[in-house]
Structure formats: structure tokens, C-alpha cells
Design a protein around this motif. Structure first.
Motif, PDB file in Angstrom:
ATOM      1  N   ALA A 138      51.552  15.158  35.528  1.00  9.75           N
ATOM      2  CA  ALA A 138      50.829  13.943  35.147  1.00  9.75           C
ATOM      3  C   ALA A 138      50.415  14.010  33.676  1.00  9.75           C
ATOM      4  CB  ALA A 138      49.605  13.739  36.042  1.00  9.75           C
ATOM      5  N   LYS A 139      49.999  15.180  33.225  1.00 11.26           N
ATOM      6  CA  LYS A 139      49.588  15.372  31.825  1.00 11.26           C
ATOM      7  C   LYS A 139      50.739  15.834  30.936  1.00 11.26           C
ATOM      8  CE  LYS A 139      45.018  16.837  33.274  1.00 11.26           C
ATOM      9  NZ  LYS A 139      44.237  18.029  33.579  1.00 11.26           N
ATOM     10  N   HIS A 140      51.727  16.466  31.533  1.00  5.31           N
ATOM     11  CA  HIS A 140      52.837  17.052  30.771  1.00  5.31           C
ATOM     12  C   HIS A 140      54.165  16.646  31.427  1.00  5.31           C
ATOM     13  CE1 HIS A 140      49.861  19.518  28.723  1.00  5.31           C
ATOM     14  NE2 HIS A 140      49.355  19.773  29.919  1.00  5.31           N
ATOM     15  N   PRO A 141      54.582  15.391  31.263  1.00  7.97           N
ATOM     16  CA  PRO A 141      55.774  14.898  31.966  1.00  7.97           C
ATOM     17  C   PRO A 141      57.105  15.447  31.442  1.00  7.97           C
ATOM     18  CG  PRO A 141      54.898  13.198  30.539  1.00  7.97           C
ATOM     19  CD  PRO A 141      53.921  14.340  30.495  1.00  7.97           C
ATOM     20  N   THR A 142      57.086  16.080  30.272  1.00  2.00           N
ATOM     21  CA  THR A 142      58.333  16.633  29.743  1.00  2.00           C
ATOM     22  C   THR A 142      58.132  18.071  29.277  1.00  2.00           C
ATOM     23  OG1 THR A 142      57.909  15.826  27.496  1.00  2.00           O
ATOM     24  CG2 THR A 142      59.195  14.375  28.948  1.00  2.00           C
TER      25      THR A 142
END
Length: 191
Positions: free
Chosen positions: A104-108
Motif C-alpha cells: 500500500a505504501k510501496h507499490p513498486t
């Protein structure tokens, strides 16, 4: 006449030098729909495996020799392939949670080549910066290129990226609930 010869010699010299220092540099875009990343994680009582999608990527070649590359991975696509139904849903959800990759905070995640060294015919040893959950650390990648396809293998120590859930390196008394720090990635690329 002297001026004409002088101009001709200079033109030939400039053309020769231009061709001598011109390289055949190419950036080849990864066909993400045809490429695949398979992960495998290990625990005391077994292992799990699955896939994750490449969002974008490119390989750099100079005179048909690999010289660089960069990739972006869509962490929201992480999925187990060894489970079905409720257990698959639980594992996939847990991997996407803050306990693991916090998508959610780090999608990639990103992988950027820093050095490429030929290690054999069509084979390379690559050092790259891998960024997961906003944290970057170097990884070593074994890379092979054949025509318009490439294969890469690497081991990732998840604790270098703040993924510590179930790690005996950080928590005592886990016993058979221990999840090993390293996981494997096998990447098949088409470009």
C-alpha cells in the motif's frame, strides 16, 4: 587545388574518426506481458513460491554486449502459485501487508544495474541496486542473454529491506515458524 585536397583530406579524416568512435548502443524495452518473475521463499517447514509482474524495464547493449539495465516491479501483483483457495488468499494478503512488502505504501520495487561484467559466452555477472520498501542495497545477479531473451537469477536477503517478519536473525524462539532471510528470484525476459 591545394585547398581542395586539404578540404578532402579533412573530410575523410573527420568521417574516419566519426566511424571509429561511433558505437552501436541500443536500449531494448522489456515485453512485460511475455516476461516473468518467479520467487521462492523458504521456511523451516518447507517453502512457498509464486510470481510477480514486471511493470517496466529495459536492457542496454553496446555492440550486442550487455552494458546496463533497469526494471520496475509491480509489488501489488505478488501472488503465490503453490496454494489455492483460503490459504492462497491468506498468504498473498500477508505478503502484501506491512509485515512483508507493505505494498500500500510501496507499490513498486526497482532494480538498476550498476556494473556489468562478462563471465562467459552470453553470460554476465551484474551488480545492481535493488530498492524494496524504500530501502536500497546491492545485489549480485547472474545474467544470460540469448537472442531476444534473457534469464536472470539472484538471491535477495529480505532483512536488508526492512522485511524482518519471522526472521531468526531478529527474533528468538521462532523454532519451526522461522522464515529464512534469503529468497530466490528467477527472471525470464523477452525484449
Amino acid at each position: 587545388m591545394k585547398h581542395f585536397i586539404k578540404t578532402g583530406v579533412i573530410a575523410v579524416l573527420v568521417a574516419f574518426l566519426s566511424f571509429s568512435f561511433t558505437s552501436n548502443t541500443e536500449k531494448k524495452v522489456i515485453k512485460t506481458e511475455e516476461s516473468q518473475v518467479v520467487w521462492k521463499g523458504y521456511k523451516v517447514t518447507g517453502s512457498h513460491e509464486g510470481t510477480i509482474a514486471i511493470q517496466s524495464g529495459e536492457l542496454h547493449f553496446e555492440n550486442a554486449v550487455l552494458t546496463g539495465g533497469a526494471f520496475e516491479i509491480d509489488m501489488t501483483t505478488i501472488s503465490s502459485t503453490d496454494l489455492e483457495g483460503e490459504y492462497k488468499g491468506k498468504l498473498d494478503g500477508h505478503l502484501k501487508s506491512d509485515d512483508f512488502f507493505g505494498v500500500a505504501k510501496h507499490p513498486t520495487a526497482q532494480l538498476v544495474f550498476t556494473t556489468v561484467t562478462a563471465s562467459g559466452k552470453n553470460a554476465y555477472t551484474v551488480t545492481a541496486d535493488l530498492t524494496i520498501k524504500g530501502q536500497t542495497a546491492p545485489v549480485d545477479v547472474n545474467f544470460s542473454v540469448y537472442g531476444n531473451k534473457a534469464t536472470a537469477t539472484l538471491k535477495v536477503d529480505r532483512t536488508k529491506y526492512g522485511v524482518r517478519y519471522g526472521s531468526a536473525s531478529f527474533f528468538d524462539g521462532l523454532k519451526d515458524k522461522t522464515i529464512y532471510d534469503e529468497f530466490d528470484l528467477v527472471v525470464d525476459l523477452v525484449f
